[in-house]
Design a protein around this motif. Sequence first.
Motif, PDB file in Angstrom:
ATOM      1  N   TYR A   1      11.318   4.847  16.124  1.00  0.00           N
ATOM      2  CA  TYR A   1      10.753   3.506  16.273  1.00  0.00           C
ATOM      3  C   TYR A   1      11.759   2.576  16.949  1.00  0.00           C
ATOM      4  O   TYR A   1      11.445   1.860  17.902  1.00  0.00           O
ATOM      5  CB  TYR A   1      10.366   2.967  14.891  1.00  0.00           C
TER       6      TYR A   1
ATOM      7  N   ILE B   1      11.437   0.693  20.526  1.00  0.00           N
ATOM      8  CA  ILE B   1      11.634  -0.752  20.683  1.00  0.00           C
ATOM      9  C   ILE B   1      12.682  -1.004  21.768  1.00  0.00           C
ATOM     10  O   ILE B   1      12.467  -1.792  22.696  1.00  0.00           O
ATOM     11  CB  ILE B   1      12.104  -1.390  19.352  1.00  0.00           C
TER      12      ILE B   1
ATOM     13  N   SER C   1      15.652  -7.934  16.705  1.00  0.00           N
ATOM     14  CA  SER C   1      15.333  -7.398  15.385  1.00  0.00           C
ATOM     15  C   SER C   1      16.551  -6.766  14.730  1.00  0.00           C
ATOM     16  O   SER C   1      16.438  -6.210  13.651  1.00  0.00           O
ATOM     17  CB  SER C   1      14.214  -6.376  15.497  1.00  0.00           C
TER      18      SER C   1
ATOM     19  N   ASP D   1       3.103  -1.494  15.745  1.00  0.00           N
ATOM     20  CA  ASP D   1       4.550  -1.350  15.926  1.00  0.00           C
ATOM     21  C   ASP D   1       5.218  -2.722  16.011  1.00  0.00           C
ATOM     22  O   ASP D   1       6.323  -2.919  15.499  1.00  0.00           O
ATOM     23  CB  ASP D   1       4.850  -0.569  17.214  1.00  0.00           C
ATOM     24  N   ASN D   2       4.562  -3.663  16.653  1.00  0.00           N
ATOM     25  CA  ASN D   2       5.145  -4.989  16.777  1.00  0.00           C
ATOM     26  C   ASN D   2       5.071  -5.780  15.478  1.00  0.00           C
ATOM     27  O   ASN D   2       5.961  -6.572  15.182  1.00  0.00           O
ATOM     28  CB  ASN D   2       4.463  -5.759  17.905  1.00  0.00           C
TER      29      ASN D   2
ATOM     30  N   ILE E   1       5.403  -4.669  12.489  1.00  0.00           N
ATOM     31  CA  ILE E   1       6.353  -4.228  11.462  1.00  0.00           C
ATOM     32  C   ILE E   1       7.807  -4.396  11.892  1.00  0.00           C
ATOM     33  O   ILE E   1       8.716  -3.944  11.193  1.00  0.00           O
ATOM     34  CB  ILE E   1       6.101  -2.756  11.055  1.00  0.00           C
ATOM     35  N   LEU E   2       8.033  -5.075  13.018  1.00  0.00           N
ATOM     36  CA  LEU E   2       9.394  -5.160  13.564  1.00  0.00           C
ATOM     37  C   LEU E   2      10.427  -5.633  12.541  1.00  0.00           C
ATOM     38  O   LEU E   2      11.553  -5.160  12.523  1.00  0.00           O
ATOM     39  CB  LEU E   2       9.393  -6.109  14.769  1.00  0.00           C
ATOM     40  N   ARG E   3      10.027  -6.558  11.679  1.00  0.00           N
ATOM     41  CA  ARG E   3      10.985  -7.100  10.715  1.00  0.00           C
ATOM     42  C   ARG E   3      11.066  -6.292   9.424  1.00  0.00           C
ATOM     43  O   ARG E   3      11.994  -6.466   8.653  1.00  0.00           O
ATOM     44  CB  ARG E   3      10.599  -8.540  10.357  1.00  0.00           C
TER      45      ARG E   3
ATOM     46  N   TYR F   1      10.110  -2.723   9.044  1.00  0.00           N
ATOM     47  CA  TYR F   1       9.917  -1.270   9.117  1.00  0.00           C
ATOM     48  C   TYR F   1      10.869  -0.519   8.209  1.00  0.00           C
ATOM     49  O   TYR F   1      10.574   0.570   7.753  1.00  0.00           O
ATOM     50  CB  TYR F   1      10.018  -0.768  10.557  1.00  0.00           C
TER      51      TYR F   1
ATOM     52  N   ARG G   1       4.100 -12.902  11.701  1.00  0.00           N
ATOM     53  CA  ARG G   1       5.105 -11.940  11.278  1.00  0.00           C
ATOM     54  C   ARG G   1       6.370 -12.651  10.792  1.00  0.00           C
ATOM     55  O   ARG G   1       6.962 -12.284   9.788  1.00  0.00           O
ATOM     56  CB  ARG G   1       5.443 -11.026  12.462  1.00  0.00           C
TER      57      ARG G   1
END
Lengths: 343, 513
Positions: A204, A208, A219, B362-363, B365-367, B369, B420
């Motif tokens: 993942y 990104i 992030s 995917d975007n 859950i960026l913070r 995951y 988010r």
Amino acid sequence: MAFGIGLAIALFLGTLLLLGAGHDPLRIYSRMFEASLGDPDAWAITLNRAVPLGLAGLAVAIAGSMGLWNIGAEGQIMAGAIAAAWVARIGGDWPGFALITAMLIAAIGGGGLLAVGPAVARAKLGVNEIITTLMLNEVAIRLVQWLVHGPWKDPDSFNFPLAPMLPDQARLPTLFSRAHFGLLIAAAVIVMASVAVRYTAWGYELRIAGSSGATARYSGISLPKKVLTVLVLSGAVAGLAGGVELAGTADRLTETISNGFGFAGIIVAALALMRPSGVAAVALLFGAVQIGGQSIQTLGVSSSVSTILQAFVLFGAIGAGVFSRYRLSLDGGSHSIPEKAKS
Amino acid sequence: MTQTSTPGEEAQLSVELAGIWKTFPGVVANAGVDLAVRRGSIHALLGENGAGKSTLMNILAGVYRPDSGELRIQGLQHQFRNPADALSAGVGMVHQEFRLIPSFSVAENVVLGAAPSVIKTRQIERDVAAISHKFGLKVEPSQPLWQLSMGERQKVEILKVLWRDAQVLILDEPTTVLTPSEVDELGDILRRMANDGRSIVFISHKLHEVSGICDEATVLRQGKTVAGSLDMATTDSDELAHHMVGTSPAIATRPEAATPGRPLLELRNLSADGDRGVCAFSDVNFKINSGEIVGVAGVAGNGQRELADVIAGLRSPSKGTLMMDGTDITAASPRRRFQSGLAYIPEDRLGVGLAPRLSITDNAILRVYRQQRRGLFILAEKAMAYCSEIVSRFGVRSGDLNGPIATLSGGNLQRLLVGRELDGEPSVVVASQPTRGLDVQGVKAIQDLLLDQRNRGAAVLMISEDLDELLTLTDRLLVMEGGIIRAEFDPGTASRHEVGMAMLSHAQVTAQS
């Protein structure tokens, strides 16, 4: 669907080419098919070719999914083969399973090692990895040449630049016909890499970073660390390709052990759109086309015509898949909107 | 081509644009703009960001085709299909981003794209030297471009246009890359070109520069001409600013003031450099308390973006301390900052806040995951559930949640991003241009979300170019110009005009204080 259309276009263009060169297209095409996919023996040869292509393609695709270009797979394959050959030299009397395992681990290490320099330079200093990996190919080529002309030269080779044959227990077992165990290794590695990129947290972060470096930083993903691991991993996979090729097909270290697989791997990865999961199918087609293309040279087709024909089929079949993801806009605007492929 | 103008022709117009309309999907960039430029004059085109200046000039330079309207150059009507058409009619544009090749020499760059089939280097270098001498553009034709400063590169861009014998030169915000002394030099060069009978259109939003360099000014606001061909000799910058920012009163009613609590974010003598290594802002000091929205107003490029990046941890400060709820976070990583309650809504949504080629899930859950892992794997169901929760809670209209993020519209992208960031109830929210480019509903939704955060007790920093928005929403308003906090206003009593003046010209503020 797109695959079929692309293949048809390729075969049509190929027909024109063959007619122009004075050959009977039907005879050539049927020979190509028979030699590559006609019977189990032909399949075995094709699969053996697809193994190094697939692993090299995977190596390039792993780096590519993060937006990095590993142009050094060719050299990393050689480094892997050298490391595996070295293990076979010192461990000639080890039991087969242990010897082969040690050889493949050494191959992974050898390929990875050759990628460490470019990886560190890119991660710490921002040095372009395309240049450094490309230049290291040259280093690996000279190293192989020196070994097979010098210290590792087989005294029984009638002065040819060849290393001695591997001991029997250092060769990969065969599955059927001449297809060797490397097929299962390559398949397993490709599946593992695809799953890792698609479903793990590591993958993942990789995706990104490949999509936008700024988003990765935002992030909290450490880009230098990611670049380092991904490039070394890419080199390691290419190294494994070298080890498998040595123990599966070549049976001895030669100057031509990498056989252009590292560069072909770039094409494989690009046609797979840098997705590890797409590499296997592309490598299989690539292998079949290469084997088929070589076979028709015995029918008097010149190698250049054969190469053009191979290119038609590859780009026709796979290129069509790539283009079918776009929509043509005829309103004069120069923007085409990528769409998720429906197939 | 046109000869040096005789006295009788002097009053003639070299550029006339009448009733120009240009719409992009969802945006009206030009709604009937008029512009008239006298031959031999330097004409300023003023307006806030998004007023339609660049669109209009791209139309004049042949980059865009207008939907309707008339375009006359030296009295002749034209319809440009591409920039080459415009050039052959004598209109050349110097873009903000230079289009030069570093390994080529100055002369080679000048003739690039219009070179004769046989390139006689000496001849070209002599021609280029002659033009640069005539207008005082001091560059050495044989020098490779990479050795040149940004100011010198701009001269090469101007030479490119002059070498093609353009009579009308458009300069798009030419001073942003220049040092103050280079700005003066540019003024001299432009004056020489005007005296040679050429016309210059000078796009800017910096009033003090314009008044020193230009003869006339046209002001655009919201795609329309609000003041045409003002004589700079008789117009003061006060009046220009008035035209630029308008007088429309704040429409929405101000939300009730909350009672501020303890300081949650504190900047102490914070300074940082920009991308080019030049100081972006210096010695910024302010606090934001719990339950308070502090606004930062300013024209783009005055250090606001860098300020937001430094607070979020994406850029290292060169000096100073950043405190969050009493803890020093100056050296903390972006992830640490987020985990300790700092949410960041960046100006660049797709590309910084969101990863363009990945899916909506995917975007989303960026913070988080890392909290959705089992072993090495991210749990797909958990990620999906989290994403659909954000989508429904913040009203994101979307199709397949596993589809690419790029299928969302601008407003929905921002809802997803803001949702988010706000989902974890952060204690500090930094929002950079949070409503830019959104439609009315989207603007309202995002503004309401930020107000909710304030009322919940968060400290909110809102950076915006929309003065109305800042005056309506914020509890305190800071004005940033040239990397310095120039003034602080109480949005309840400050007038749009006062704030606008502070944003636009440093000189005026010092005169008032």
